[in-house]
Structure formats: C-alpha cells, structure tokens
Design an enzyme around this catalytic site. Structure first.
Site, PDB file in Angstrom:
ATOM      1  N   TRP A 158      -2.378  68.705  62.766  1.00 18.66           N
ATOM      2  CA  TRP A 158      -2.560  67.247  61.974  1.00 18.66           C
ATOM      3  C   TRP A 158      -3.077  65.917  62.193  1.00 18.66           C
ATOM      4  O   TRP A 158      -3.255  66.210  63.583  1.00 18.66           O
ATOM      5  CB  TRP A 158      -1.713  66.902  61.515  1.00 18.66           C
ATOM      6  CG  TRP A 158      -1.075  67.804  60.278  1.00 18.66           C
ATOM      7  CD1 TRP A 158      -1.594  68.752  60.113  1.00 18.66           C
ATOM      8  CD2 TRP A 158      -0.221  67.689  59.604  1.00 18.66           C
ATOM      9  NE1 TRP A 158      -1.191  69.758  58.948  1.00 18.66           N
ATOM     10  CE2 TRP A 158       0.154  68.420  58.736  1.00 18.66           C
ATOM     11  CE3 TRP A 158       1.164  66.695  59.649  1.00 18.66           C
ATOM     12  CZ2 TRP A 158       1.339  69.187  57.844  1.00 18.66           C
ATOM     13  CZ3 TRP A 158       2.070  66.924  58.679  1.00 18.66           C
ATOM     14  CH2 TRP A 158       2.276  68.008  58.430  1.00 18.66           C
ATOM     15  N   LYS A 180      -6.272  68.120  58.402  1.00 18.31           N
ATOM     16  CA  LYS A 180      -5.910  69.164  58.762  1.00 18.31           C
ATOM     17  C   LYS A 180      -7.316  69.930  59.388  1.00 18.31           C
ATOM     18  O   LYS A 180      -7.988  70.540  59.738  1.00 18.31           O
ATOM     19  CB  LYS A 180      -5.109  70.372  58.071  1.00 18.31           C
ATOM     20  CG  LYS A 180      -4.456  69.811  57.394  1.00 18.31           C
ATOM     21  CD  LYS A 180      -3.190  69.871  56.034  1.00 18.31           C
ATOM     22  CE  LYS A 180      -1.996  69.209  55.821  1.00 18.31           C
ATOM     23  NZ  LYS A 180      -2.409  68.687  54.011  1.00 18.31           N
ATOM     24  N   GLU A 186       9.269  52.949  44.698  1.00 21.75           N
ATOM     25  CA  GLU A 186      10.811  54.284  44.128  1.00 21.75           C
ATOM     26  C   GLU A 186      11.399  53.903  44.855  1.00 21.75           C
ATOM     27  O   GLU A 186      12.617  54.115  44.906  1.00 21.75           O
ATOM     28  CB  GLU A 186      10.079  56.080  44.056  1.00 21.75           C
ATOM     29  CG  GLU A 186       9.140  56.864  43.394  1.00 21.75           C
ATOM     30  CD  GLU A 186       7.876  56.448  43.217  1.00 21.75           C
ATOM     31  OE1 GLU A 186       7.569  55.488  43.833  1.00 21.75           O
ATOM     32  OE2 GLU A 186       6.813  57.110  43.189  1.00 21.75           O
ATOM     33  N   THR A 225       4.171  53.601  38.560  1.00 22.62           N
ATOM     34  CA  THR A 225       3.947  53.489  40.207  1.00 22.62           C
ATOM     35  C   THR A 225       2.243  53.358  39.694  1.00 22.62           C
ATOM     36  O   THR A 225       1.759  53.783  39.136  1.00 22.62           O
ATOM     37  CB  THR A 225       3.719  55.171  40.552  1.00 22.62           C
ATOM     38  OG1 THR A 225       3.313  56.138  39.748  1.00 22.62           O
ATOM     39  CG2 THR A 225       5.231  55.735  41.249  1.00 22.62           C
TER      40      THR A 225
HETATM   41  P1  AMP Z   1       3.521  51.488  45.742  1.00 24.74           P
HETATM   42  O1  AMP Z   1       4.637  52.344  45.582  1.00 24.74           O
HETATM   43  O2  AMP Z   1       2.302  51.085  45.485  1.00 24.74           O
HETATM   44  O3  AMP Z   1       4.178  50.563  46.642  1.00 24.74           O
HETATM   45  O4  AMP Z   1       3.057  52.332  47.609  1.00 24.74           O
HETATM   46  C1  AMP Z   1       3.812  53.338  48.546  1.00 24.74           C
HETATM   47  C2  AMP Z   1       2.818  53.609  49.425  1.00 24.74           C
HETATM   48  O5  AMP Z   1       2.433  52.670  50.477  1.00 24.74           O
HETATM   49  C3  AMP Z   1       3.761  54.500  50.848  1.00 24.74           C
HETATM   50  O6  AMP Z   1       4.271  55.592  49.927  1.00 24.74           O
HETATM   51  C4  AMP Z   1       3.372  54.578  52.286  1.00 24.74           C
HETATM   52  O7  AMP Z   1       2.480  54.896  52.046  1.00 24.74           O
HETATM   53  C5  AMP Z   1       2.026  53.097  51.894  1.00 24.74           C
HETATM   54  N1  AMP Z   1       2.576  52.002  52.396  1.00 24.74           N
HETATM   55  C6  AMP Z   1       3.484  51.763  52.072  1.00 24.74           C
HETATM   56  N2  AMP Z   1       4.170  51.142  52.725  1.00 24.74           N
HETATM   57  C7  AMP Z   1       2.783  51.141  54.475  1.00 24.74           C
HETATM   58  C8  AMP Z   1       3.137  50.385  55.832  1.00 24.74           C
HETATM   59  N3  AMP Z   1       3.119  49.844  56.156  1.00 24.74           N
HETATM   60  N4  AMP Z   1       2.063  51.282  56.667  1.00 24.74           N
HETATM   61  C9  AMP Z   1       1.689  52.717  55.857  1.00 24.74           C
HETATM   62  N5  AMP Z   1       2.030  52.930  54.283  1.00 24.74           N
HETATM   63  C10 AMP Z   1       2.323  51.379  53.610  1.00 24.74           C
END
Ligand code: AMP
Length: 549
Positions: free
Chosen positions: A449, A444, A333, A187
């Site tokens: 929110w 917040k 994940e 990650t």
């Molecule tokens: P990653 O593991 O680096 O792919 O990041 C995942 C995170 O990216 C998710 O938990 C979200 O917070 C954010 N994310 C992924 N797709 C979107 C989306 N379409 N809109 C908003 N946030 C997103």
C-alpha cells in the site's frame, strides 16, 4: 447492588441552564447579513431560545413525534438559538449543508421530513428551485429582521425576528430522556445518497465533556473561541455545546469564514484565543497574513481536522504567529471527534524533526472512543507505528445506525459492535494515530500500500505548489501506480522533473509518483475534501510513462 447516585439525565437543556446561571454575561459575537457585528450575552441568547421554543409550539411542532426542524444557515447567533430552542423543546435540529448538490439537499429535507426550515437569506435561491417538491415542509422562516428580508420567488416566507417578537421569553423546558434525538446531520459521502446521523442529548453531552478536556481542546472560561467549522456540518465539532459548558466567549464568523481579512479583524478585535477548522481555511488565513505582512497577536491554538493538516500550517503558525496547532481527526458518524494531537511528557524535548513527525499524526485517543486497526480478516493489528489497517471505532458518541437506513444496506456495525470508519491508519506505541488514506483511495502497488495522503502532503510542502492530489492509475505490472496532480502557485516556475525530484529522500523510492500532471483545478466535495473518485474517473485511461523494471 446499584450505586445510590442521582439518575440525572444528560441533556442539552442542562448546558443552557448551567450557562444561564454561571456565565450569564459571557458574550456571543456574531456576523450576520443584517448586523456587521452583533453582540449579546448567553443570558440574552437563551431568553431568545425560549421565545423560539414558544414560536415552534405555536407553529404546531410536536415533541411527541420528535419533529424535525431544518436549518440552512451560517455560523451566527440565530443558528445558536436554534441549536438550543429546537433540541431543548424535544424536537430535532437538522442542520443542512448548503454546499451539497441541490438534488442532495432536496433528498435530505424529504428524507428527514423536515416540517419547518430556518434559512439564511443567502441560501433561499437554493430552495426556490425545488420548494414545490418539499412535501413535508409547512413553513420557511428567513433568518432576518423585516427590514432586511430578501426578495424571493417564494411567497410563504416568515420573518425570524417577527416570529420571536410575538412570543414570551418564558417557557418550561420539558423533561426529556437523555437518549432522545436532539440533532441530525447527513454525511457528505461521494457515493449514493447522503446518510443521516442522528445524535442524542446524551451523546452530545459526553462528546462536549470529552472534547473540552485539557488534552483535547482545553476549553476554559477565559477562552474566546471562534469555530471556523460550519454549524451546518457535524455541529461545528460540538463547539456550540462545549464552549457554553465551560463559560467561554463565542465568536460566530457568519459568511466570511474563508475571508482572511475578516478573520484577522475578528481574531484581533475580539481577542480570539482558540479556533478550529479544515486546513484550507487556515491556509487562506496564512496566505492573507503573509501578503499583508500581518501577525496574529491573540490567537493561542487551533485545532485542524477534516483533512490532513499540511506541515506548513503547523510550522508557519508556530514560528510567525506563536500559535500551537493541534491536529485532530473524526467524522460525521462520530459527532465528530475521534482523536486529537497533544504531546505527552518530554515529547517536545525531542529533536524538532521528530516533534514535527509526531504533530503531523492525527492524534491520540480521547477517553470515550476506542480505536483499533484490523487486517482483511478482521484480526487486530499491532500499535507499532508502521502496520496499516482498517480503522474501527466504538463509543457512546459513535453512530450505531443511520436515520431511516436502507433495510437492504449492510449492517452499520460489525458483529462485535465496531464501526468501520473507511479510513486506513497506523497507530504507534504511544497511541498516536496516522491516517494514511481512505480505504477507497489507498494505492495498491504490487500488493503493497502507498499512502496517497503522505504523497499529497509531501507535494504541498513544495513552495511552488498550491494544491495536490494523488490517485492510483492502472499499471500492467504493479496493478496500480501513483499519479500526482498539481495546481502550481501563480508565480511558480516548476517543471515535472523538479516536482518528482522533490520526493527523493522524503518518501520510499517505490512510493515516488510515476507521473505528474499540472492542472488548474481539482474537484472537491461539499465539505472541501478532494473528490478522488471523480479524479479516478477522469484519469481512468491515463497511460503512465514506461518505468524501468
Ligand atoms: P466527514 O464525515 O465529512 O467529517 O468526513 C470524515 C472523514 O474525513 C474521515 O473519515 C477522514 O477520511 C477525513 N478526515 C477527517 N479528519 C482528517 C484528518 N485530520 N486527516 C485526514 N483525514 C481526515
């Protein structure tokens, strides 16, 4: 009584075998440092994966210990060969994100105990700094032919093309257990060390099946797919598996994934029908098209995810280029796909503003992933389209623990086996989910929110705004209030008052930011997401103007 059906293991090897038999002449087109445009077929690609498997065995890599093979590489045909040659040998392909900080790259190579690294010449300088600290790495292979091998301070480099040339293209793929690990991706979290997500053959196959479905990416043999999501992050959303599964053509754009002109040429000349990427990539492409007065004539659809898709990507893609945009959401994940946005019957007959409101939601469930939202007491919240809650997921391509996880860390799953995504969302009665924030980023204000994402989306829809970020800053009465940070377009004449006035009527009045600051840059993570934590630290002492009670 058990069913009497074959217990065939779900293996990546089966995609390779199926594609070799059923789509041997389907093409892979790739851009590399030594080939402006390399073109070959699945049949040739998989023959080279077998040579690679022989080379890996000759280097002493052992399937019995699921040895890890690292890659630092762009989207190209050699990376594709590694995806199959490594995993189908029973080894684990560890795709490394070269955009991480070098200390993080060093950490994850050592944590994964990679024995061999396959590296694009562009990324060799990263390794030069800390090669001596990589205790488990025995060989570094440069993804190049001999003629284009780069100068390097490292003296123990092997050449990929020479390694393959020395091997036979016959190799007996081993029988594997479907639960065996096939690939590993860390990650890009902003806190603590990156954590390894270890995918299995089974999770990868099920994810590829589901994402290929018509209401997901709708992949077919007639498609030509160009993933603009990197193969070094979450397996390019599974495209290197799902496209060979369906027999389509693949275009791997190499280093030029953010270069509007290069993408336009590839889309038009290779007749790309579908593409996938984060919003910034498509914004860059749209910007280039607008500046150069060009139109896309081949592209039919794109899937946009990784960050919230701005309205203008959806509207300009549709109106100027006839491309339908499907918003999607997922995470490392989750292999990564969780939801994808395709409309249900008769929804496209709704008024245009209502259709846009639906399209801006991240999407609806993909069979295989269960989703729910919960409150602070872990009580499930209703799917009414406006109640916010912590988004949790469960399913066969969701991780249950991190690779060699810290024994002192809190459990990855809750007691009922759900994974808390760290996102805050609403879900409507039709199952359309909307991410309103990361739980760490939600503002917040007076116990209620405010969605920083919705405010950012509203801000970037202003024609004078290039990029925007919204963070909560402390407020004596409301605890937190939104501060808007904006990068203006070069030629934009935009005052702070204009910017705040833009929000009137577009969001609830108490959501309107208390202040705006114009900035020249905003910090991003290795995967292009806004680094809100860094911004909060920067503006920790920011004093908001007095607001009327
Ligand atoms: P990653 O593991 O680096 O792919 O990041 C995942 C995170 O990216 C998710 O938990 C979200 O917070 C954010 N994310 C992924 N797709 C979107 C989306 N379409 N809109 C908003 N946030 C997103």
């Amino acid at each position: 009584m058990q069913g009497l059906m074959m217990d065939t293991q779900l293996l990546i090897t089966s995609i390779l075998r199926f594609a070799e038999k059923n789509s041997p002449t389907a093409e892979i087109v790739s851009v590399t440092h030594d080939h402006a445009l390399f073109r070959y077929t699945y049949s040739e690609a998989f023959a080279r994966s077998r040579k690679l498997a022989n080379a890996l065995a000759a280097l002493g890599l052992d399937a019995a210990t699921s040895d890890r093979v690292g890659t630092l590489a762009w989207n190209d045909h050699r990376h594709f060969e590694l995806y199959y040659g490594v995993s189908c040998s029973g080894l684990v392909v560890h795709t490394i994100n070269p955009r991480l900080f070098s200390e993080q790259i060093e950490y994850i190579i050592n944590h994964a105990e990679d024995r061999v690294l396959f590296v694009d010449p562009a990324f060799l300088p990263i390794l030069e700094c800390f090669r001596h600290k990589l205790s488990t790495v025995e060989h570094i292979v440069v993804l190049s032919d001999r003629e284009h091998m780069p100068e390097s301070k490292l003296d123990d480099l092997l050449c990929y093309e020479e390694l393959l040339a020395a091997q036979s293209d016959s190799f007996l793929w081993p029988s594997l257990d479907e639960k065996q690990a096939c690939s590993l991706c860390y990650t890009s979290g902003t806190t603590g060390n990156p954590k390894g997500v270890l995918y299995s053959h089974r999770s990868t196959i099920l994810h590829a099946y589901a994402t290929a479905l018509p209401d997901a990416m709708n992949l077919a043999a007639v498609d030509c797919v160009m993933p603009l999501v990197p193969m070094f992050h979450v397996n390019a959303w599974g495209i290197p598996y799902s496209v060979p599964m369906t027999g389509g053509k693949l275009v791997l754009a190499g280093q030029g994934m953010a270069d509007g002109e290069a993408l336009f040429q590839l889309i038009e000349t290779e007749r790309v029908t579908a593409s996938l990427g984060v919003p910034t990539i498509f914004l860059a492409l749209l910007n280039w098209l607008e500046l150069n007065d060009k139109n896309l004539t081949r592209l039919q659809r794109i899937v946009v995810g990784g960050a919230a898709c701005p309205e203008k990507v959806i509207s300009v893609m549709a109106e100027a280029h006839g491309v339908s945009v499907h918003h999607g959401w997922g995470m490392t994940e989750m292999s990564p796909m969780g939801v994808i946005n395709t409309l249900k019957p008769s929804m496209d007959e709704l008024p245009a503003s209502e259709v846009m409101r639906l399209r801006l939601r991240q999407g609806r469930g993909l069979f295989g992933v269960e989703i729910k939202i919960t409150d602070d007491e872990d009580k499930e919240l209703p799917w009414d389209g406006h109640t916010f809650g912590a988004l949790k997921v469960r399913g066969p391509w969701v991780c249950m623990d991190y690779y060699r996880s810290d024994p002192d860390a809190s459990p990855t799953l809750d007691t009922d086996g759900w994974f808390n995504t760290g996102d805050i969302a609403t879900i409507d009665a039709d199952g359309f989910m909307l991410i309103t924030d990361r739980s760490k980023d939600v503002i917040k204000s007076g116990g209620e929110w405010i969605s920083s994402i919705e405010l950012e989306n509203t801000a970037v829809n202003h024609p004078g705004v290039l990029e925007a970020a919204v963070i909560g800053v402390s407020h004596p009465k409301w605890s937190e209030r939104p501060l808007l940070l904006v990068i203006k377009k070069a030629d934009a004449e935009l005052s702070k008052q204009d910017m705040l006035a833009w929000f009137e009527g577009k969001v609830a009045s108490w959501w309107v930011p208390d202040a705006v600051e114009f900035v020249t840059e905003l910090p991003h993570t290795a995967t292009g997401k806004l680094q809100k934590r860094a911004l909060r630290e920067l503006y920790v002492d920011y004093v908001l103007p007095q607001t009327p009670e």
